[in-house]
Design an enzyme around this catalytic site. Structure first.
Site, PDB file in Angstrom:
ATOM      1  N   ARG A  12       0.573  -1.398   0.199  1.00 10.54           N
ATOM      2  CA  ARG A  12       0.146  -0.115   0.041  1.00 10.54           C
ATOM      3  C   ARG A  12       1.188   1.146   0.138  1.00 10.54           C
ATOM      4  O   ARG A  12       0.716   2.186  -0.607  1.00 10.54           O
ATOM      5  CB  ARG A  12      -1.018  -0.016   1.465  1.00 10.54           C
TER       6      ARG A  12
ATOM      7  N   TYR B 258     -17.269  15.009 -16.355  1.00  9.03           N
ATOM      8  CA  TYR B 258     -17.785  13.540 -16.274  1.00  9.03           C
ATOM      9  C   TYR B 258     -18.840  13.409 -14.918  1.00  9.03           C
ATOM     10  O   TYR B 258     -18.689  13.946 -14.018  1.00  9.03           O
ATOM     11  CB  TYR B 258     -16.687  12.830 -15.911  1.00  9.03           C
TER      12      TYR B 258
ATOM     13  N   ASP C  40      -8.352  17.219 -15.573  1.00 10.31           N
ATOM     14  CA  ASP C  40      -8.631  15.849 -15.911  1.00 10.31           C
ATOM     15  C   ASP C  40      -8.289  15.595 -17.317  1.00 10.31           C
ATOM     16  O   ASP C  40      -9.027  16.298 -18.354  1.00 10.31           O
ATOM     17  CB  ASP C  40     -10.064  15.627 -15.656  1.00 10.31           C
TER      18      ASP C  40
ATOM     19  N   LYS D  82      -8.739   4.086 -19.297  1.00 10.80           N
ATOM     20  CA  LYS D  82      -9.040   4.749 -20.955  1.00 10.80           C
ATOM     21  C   LYS D  82      -7.911   4.231 -21.766  1.00 10.80           C
ATOM     22  O   LYS D  82      -7.270   3.333 -21.788  1.00 10.80           O
ATOM     23  CB  LYS D  82      -9.687   6.105 -20.739  1.00 10.80           C
TER      24      LYS D  82
END
Length: 401
Positions: free
Chosen positions: A48, A100, A172, A197
């Site tokens: 992590r 978005y 973004d 994406k």
């Protein structure tokens, strides 16, 4: 030596294996790492907090965007959530009004809980921006091109505005990737991606990333992602790194196809406005031409509801798959009002221009001619000359992805 992006991606992770000198980066699918001695490690202790495979991806992304550091996150929304955790409890954020739907959903959720105030504005309207700034405003949240209307805003102008008002500029950049646009070069402080994406490009993993302009900001992002546990898993990082190696060649075909589709739709009698910055008539074309290295593979357009039944059209394509997401090698078609932006309030969708006759395409890398023929036959099949009994209406209930 400084390399071009194509070379950087081809070599990404190649120096990770000192034991066997593997050309491909190894996958360190380990949750824990053994200490050399008390308080001494080889740089990793718990995945992590850090993992060699994830580091290889983060270093590559930071290099591509020209940033001081990067953090790979579990999903695109995990990246967005991590950034919101950088703000004070009473912070105010100014966001693009046609952002978005998942971003708007998270921001609205935080606003309802009283942990974040958000104003949605047309970021190209400088007067509206100035009026929206409050003493507690901490950041501008930008999409350019925006999702789903592909609006373009001037990043350099927004950077000047942000500097004047002591705001973070967050962009973004999912629609373009760092190969087609580097927001940090125009003054952005943070860049956010859904690596699901274009960066991955194969629709087989979800992920996100945050790239910071300064080391101090990179350290804050890294601490926050570790504290919240929003980081990407090793295998997911390996998949994104593998997919990114072919990003330059994929983007070329995406854009070749998207340009052809945009011009085809622009001339089609059943189609109204086409949203593609590569078209000379697009209102943001000149700005896009100066701050982007290409126009990407996303195309949105409005069908004429008098000539096309939008649901029949969506259900008639054979190459374009009716699905959310974008940026994969396969072509996708979706209906923002009931799919990617279904969580937005109807009046907010209307204000942003996301109407029921809007269709969004993620144009893939298939044959250009096949894609063009598929849309042509689908528009014909959904036209007024096709009887309602012959149409294959697709039920599209609202979803919140």
């Amino acid at each position: 030596m400084d390399f071009d992006p194509e070379t950087t991606l081809s070599l990404a992770g190649q120096d990770l294996d000192d034991t066997f000198n593997s050309v491909l980066p190894p996958l360190y699918q380990s949750a824990i790492f053994q200490f050399e001695d008390v308080g001494e490690t080889k740089g990793y202790d718990y995945t992590r907090s850090g993992n060699p495979t994830r580091t290889a991806l983060e270093d590559t992304l930071a290099d591509l965007d020209g940033g001081a550091g990067a953090v790979a996150c579990a999903t695109g929304m995990a990246a967005v959530s991590t950034v919101t955790s950088l703000f004070d409890a009473d912070a105010h954020l100014i966001c693009a009004h046609d952002c978005y739907g998942g971003t708007e959903r998270l921001f609205s959720h935080l606003a309802e809980r009283g942990t974040l105030a958000v104003s949605y504005e047309d970021l190209s309207d400088r007067n509206a921006l100035a009026d929206a700034v409050r003493p507690e405003t901490e950041a501008l949240w930008v999409e350019t091109p925006s999702n789903p209307l592909l609006r373009i805003v001037d990043l350099e102008a927004l950077s000047d505005f942000a500097d004047t008002h002591d705001l973070l500029l967050i962009v973004d950049n999912t629609f373009l990737s760092p190969l087609l646009q580097r927001p940090l070069d125009y003054g952005a402080d943070l860049v956010v991606y859904s690596t699901t994406k274009y960066l991955n490009g194969h629709s087989d993993v979800v992920g996100g990333a945050i790239i910071a302009r300064t080391e101090a900001l990179a350290d804050r992002v890294d601490f926050t992602a570790n504290a919240h546990g929003t980081v990407a898993a090793p295998f997911d990082s390996w998949l994104v790194l593998r997919g990114a190696k072919t990003l330059p060649v994929r983007l070329r075909q995406h854009e070749t196809n998207a340009r052809a589709i945009a011009h085809f739709l622009n001339d089609h009698p059943a189609v109204g406005r086409v949203c593609y910055p590569g078209l000379s008539g697009h209102p943001g074309h000149e700005i896009a031409r100066t701050q982007q290295n290409g126009y990407g593979g996303m195309v949105s357009f409005f069908v004429d509801p008098e000539q096309v039944d939008v649901r029949a059209f969506l259900g008639s394509t054979e190459v374009f798959a009716l699905a959310e997401s974008l940026g994969g090698v396969e072509s996708l078609i979706e209906h923002p009002a009931t799919m990617s932006h279904a969580s937005m309030a109807p009046d907010q969708r209307d204000e942003a221009g996301i109407t029921d006759n809007l269709v969004r395409l993620s144009v893939g890398i298939e044959s250009t001619d096949d894609l063009r023929r598929d849309l042509d036959q689908s528009l014909t099949a959904a036209g007024p000359e096709t009887s309602s009994t012959e149409r294959q209406h697709t039920s599209i209930p609202p979803v919140e992805a």
